[in-house]
Design an enzyme around this catalytic site. Structure first.
Site, mmCIF file in Angstrom:
data_model
loop_
_atom_site.group_PDB
_atom_site.id
_atom_site.type_symbol
_atom_site.label_atom_id
_atom_site.label_comp_id
_atom_site.label_asym_id
_atom_site.label_seq_id
_atom_site.Cartn_x
_atom_site.Cartn_y
_atom_site.Cartn_z
ATOM 1 N N SER A 15 0.824 -1.217 0.000
ATOM 2 C CA SER A 15 0.000 0.000 0.000
ATOM 3 C C SER A 15 0.857 1.265 0.000
ATOM 4 O O SER A 15 1.826 1.387 0.743
ATOM 5 C CB SER A 15 -0.905 0.026 1.229
ATOM 6 O OG SER A 15 -1.535 1.290 1.309
ATOM 7 N N THR A 62 -8.569 -1.372 3.766
ATOM 8 C CA THR A 62 -8.430 -1.845 2.384
ATOM 9 C C THR A 62 -8.729 -3.333 2.298
ATOM 10 O O THR A 62 -9.152 -3.964 3.281
ATOM 11 C CB THR A 62 -7.039 -1.457 1.808
ATOM 12 O OG1 THR A 62 -7.036 -1.733 0.414
ATOM 13 C CG2 THR A 62 -5.900 -2.211 2.491
ATOM 14 N N LYS A 66 -13.139 -4.231 3.720
ATOM 15 C CA LYS A 66 -14.043 -3.067 3.650
ATOM 16 C C LYS A 66 -15.482 -3.399 4.053
ATOM 17 O O LYS A 66 -16.159 -2.574 4.652
ATOM 18 C CB LYS A 66 -14.027 -2.473 2.234
ATOM 19 C CG LYS A 66 -12.710 -1.793 1.898
ATOM 20 C CD LYS A 66 -12.761 -1.127 0.540
ATOM 21 C CE LYS A 66 -11.389 -0.598 0.159
ATOM 22 N NZ LYS A 66 -11.384 0.097 -1.117
ATOM 23 N N GLY A 128 -17.319 -5.551 -13.578
ATOM 24 C CA GLY A 128 -17.174 -6.117 -12.239
ATOM 25 C C GLY A 128 -18.437 -5.897 -11.430
ATOM 26 O O GLY A 128 -19.211 -4.969 -11.698
ATOM 27 N N ALA A 132 -15.638 -3.460 -5.088
ATOM 28 C CA ALA A 132 -15.047 -2.280 -5.726
ATOM 29 C C ALA A 132 -16.040 -1.632 -6.685
ATOM 30 O O ALA A 132 -16.158 -0.404 -6.751
ATOM 31 C CB ALA A 132 -13.763 -2.670 -6.463
ATOM 32 N N ARG A 153 -18.218 -11.255 -15.191
ATOM 33 C CA ARG A 153 -18.022 -12.657 -15.560
ATOM 34 C C ARG A 153 -19.221 -13.488 -15.129
ATOM 35 O O ARG A 153 -19.746 -14.275 -15.899
ATOM 36 C CB ARG A 153 -16.723 -13.146 -14.894
ATOM 37 C CG ARG A 153 -16.353 -14.554 -15.199
ATOM 38 C CD ARG A 153 -15.026 -14.886 -14.580
ATOM 39 N NE ARG A 153 -15.055 -14.772 -13.105
ATOM 40 C CZ ARG A 153 -14.018 -15.022 -12.312
ATOM 41 N NH1 ARG A 153 -12.860 -15.370 -12.845
ATOM 42 N NH2 ARG A 153 -14.119 -14.900 -11.015
ATOM 43 N N THR A 154 -19.672 -13.291 -13.898
ATOM 44 C CA THR A 154 -20.883 -13.977 -13.429
ATOM 45 C C THR A 154 -22.055 -13.021 -13.609
ATOM 46 O O THR A 154 -22.207 -12.041 -12.866
ATOM 47 C CB THR A 154 -20.728 -14.358 -11.939
ATOM 48 O OG1 THR A 154 -19.485 -15.064 -11.786
ATOM 49 C CG2 THR A 154 -21.879 -15.232 -11.462
ATOM 50 N N GLY A 238 -5.788 3.750 -11.263
ATOM 51 C CA GLY A 238 -6.508 4.329 -10.142
ATOM 52 C C GLY A 238 -5.644 5.102 -9.154
ATOM 53 O O GLY A 238 -6.080 5.340 -8.024
HETATM 54 P P1 ATR Z 1 -13.639 -6.614 -4.895
HETATM 55 O O1 ATR Z 1 -14.190 -6.292 -3.546
HETATM 56 O O2 ATR Z 1 -12.188 -6.246 -5.068
HETATM 57 O O3 ATR Z 1 -14.486 -6.101 -5.998
HETATM 58 P P2 ATR Z 1 -14.790 -9.250 -5.047
HETATM 59 O O4 ATR Z 1 -15.985 -8.811 -4.277
HETATM 60 O O5 ATR Z 1 -14.198 -10.591 -4.764
HETATM 61 O O6 ATR Z 1 -13.592 -8.221 -4.946
HETATM 62 O O7 ATR Z 1 -15.182 -9.177 -6.602
HETATM 63 C C1 ATR Z 1 -14.266 -9.490 -7.565
HETATM 64 C C2 ATR Z 1 -14.816 -9.071 -8.920
HETATM 65 O O8 ATR Z 1 -13.822 -9.327 -9.916
HETATM 66 C C3 ATR Z 1 -16.035 -9.857 -9.358
HETATM 67 O O9 ATR Z 1 -16.820 -9.053 -10.196
HETATM 68 C C4 ATR Z 1 -15.404 -11.024 -10.127
HETATM 69 O O10 ATR Z 1 -16.240 -11.641 -11.055
HETATM 70 P P3 ATR Z 1 -17.200 -12.855 -10.584
HETATM 71 O O11 ATR Z 1 -18.373 -12.217 -9.937
HETATM 72 O O12 ATR Z 1 -17.507 -13.567 -11.839
HETATM 73 O O13 ATR Z 1 -16.366 -13.688 -9.636
HETATM 74 C C5 ATR Z 1 -14.324 -10.269 -10.852
HETATM 75 N N1 ATR Z 1 -13.203 -11.129 -11.285
HETATM 76 C C6 ATR Z 1 -12.266 -11.722 -10.518
HETATM 77 N N2 ATR Z 1 -11.393 -12.413 -11.287
HETATM 78 C C7 ATR Z 1 -11.795 -12.259 -12.575
HETATM 79 C C8 ATR Z 1 -11.300 -12.710 -13.831
HETATM 80 N N3 ATR Z 1 -10.197 -13.463 -13.920
HETATM 81 N N4 ATR Z 1 -11.948 -12.325 -14.945
HETATM 82 C C9 ATR Z 1 -13.055 -11.556 -14.873
HETATM 83 N N5 ATR Z 1 -13.579 -11.093 -13.710
HETATM 84 C C10 ATR Z 1 -12.953 -11.436 -12.576
#
Ligand code: ATR
Length: 277
Positions: A15, A62, A66, A128, A132, A153-154, A238
């Site tokens: 950080s 962080t 969070k 995403g 975040a 992705r999901t 960022g």
């Molecule tokens: P954060 O709090 O940092 O956002 P999180 O709540 O674990 O972390 O969310 C991670 C995000 O990154 C999700 O949108 C995840 O997609 P999924 O919902 O499909 O899991 C996305 N993510 C993580 N790895 C990924 C990858 N290799 N390709 C695409 N999306 C990814």
């Protein structure tokens, strides 16, 4: 005793928040310490309690704490409630712990003030659907954006996020493989960069769009590198968002706004406004 602040996370050694806050303190003539606290999730509550019990005045929170920190605050502001997460915990005037979230406003300030990106009426794509992404939706929506599309992705998680912000702004969910080139600004808020990869979708979507990655690092993020190759109008990490959210944290704690421009200019990775430069 010197006023004590810290950032708490896991891992936290990477950080740059201590560097930023120490610089703010120097610039504004404030005397304070700002440390890193590495703490696993199971020990978060005890560590936070201990920090404040020993006279600590404020914590930045962080990854991955969070959401959990939100539950530790005695009071949380509207911004944190909408984000479902806090990135700052402070001793409030009643002696309790107040939680707030300055991430989204930090992003908006970097986009509008530092990068000169127009948000009013803009068509935004948010990549995403995790913490975040959730944290930046309300502050972006408040800027009178034209529309917000969330792709993830999901797909089910994108839909869920859309449901929880429906009514605030014109908002849609879209599958990554159904995206088309309809966006002025694309904000990347997935955790894919941590695995040195990016979400997979058609490169034409980012062509001629401004692209912003909420992550930062000593080098350009994988999403920045990829977007630049596809012909994005601009790619930015960022770092500015981090500095701006830190400035707001500093203001909450110390009552003074530190100057951010010099620090942003001294970014760890090179900021690129134009993909060609
Ligand atoms: P954060 O709090 O940092 O956002 P999180 O709540 O674990 O972390 O969310 C991670 C995000 O990154 C999700 O949108 C995840 O997609 P999924 O919902 O499909 O899991 C996305 N993510 C993580 N790895 C990924 C990858 N290799 N390709 C695409 N999306 C990814």
């Amino acid at each position: 005793m010197t006023d004590r602040y810290a950032i708490i996370g896991h891992p936290v050694s990477q950080s740059l928040s201590p560097l930023i806050h120490k610089q703010f303190a120097r610039m504004t003539g404030n005397s304070l310490t700002y440390d890193r606290i590495d703490c696993v999730s199971a020990k978060l509550e005890k560590t936070v309690e201990g920090f404040f019990a020993e006279g600590g005045l404020g914590l930045n929170v962080t990854v991955p704490h969070k959401k959990k920190a939100f539950l530790l605050a005695d009071r949380v502001g509207m911004r944190a409630r909408k984000a479902g997460a806090v990135n700052i915990l402070s001793v409030d005037k009643h002696g309790g712990i107040a939680g707030d979230n300055t991430d989204g406003t930090g992003l908006v300030r970097d986009l509008v003030r530092n990068l000169g990106i127009r948000l009013e009426g803009a068509r935004l794509l948010l990549l995403g659907a995790g913490g975040a992404a959730r944290g930046v939706i309300a502050p972006l929506a408040e800027q009178k954006i034209g529309s917000l599309t969330i792709a993830n992705r999901t797909y089910a998680s994108a839909l869920k996020l859309v449901e929880s912000f429906a009514g605030l702004v014109e908002i849609h969910a879209c599958r990554l493989n159904k995206l088309t080139a309809d966006f002025d600004l694309i904000i990347h808020a997935t955790a894919a960069g941590l695995k040195n990869t990016t979400p997979i979708f058609d490169g034409s979507v980012v062509r001629n769009a401004d692209c912003y990655d909420v992550m930062y690092g000593r080098r350009e993020t994988p999403f920045m590198v990829w977007a630049q190759r596809q012909g994005a109008q601009s790619v930015t990490d960022g770092w500015g968002m981090l500095v701006e959210q830190a400035a707001e944290s500093f203001h909450i704690w110390r009552g003074v706004w530190p100057e951010t421009a010099m620090l942003i200019a001294a970014r760890p990775s090179k900021r690129k406004r134009d993909s060609g430069s």
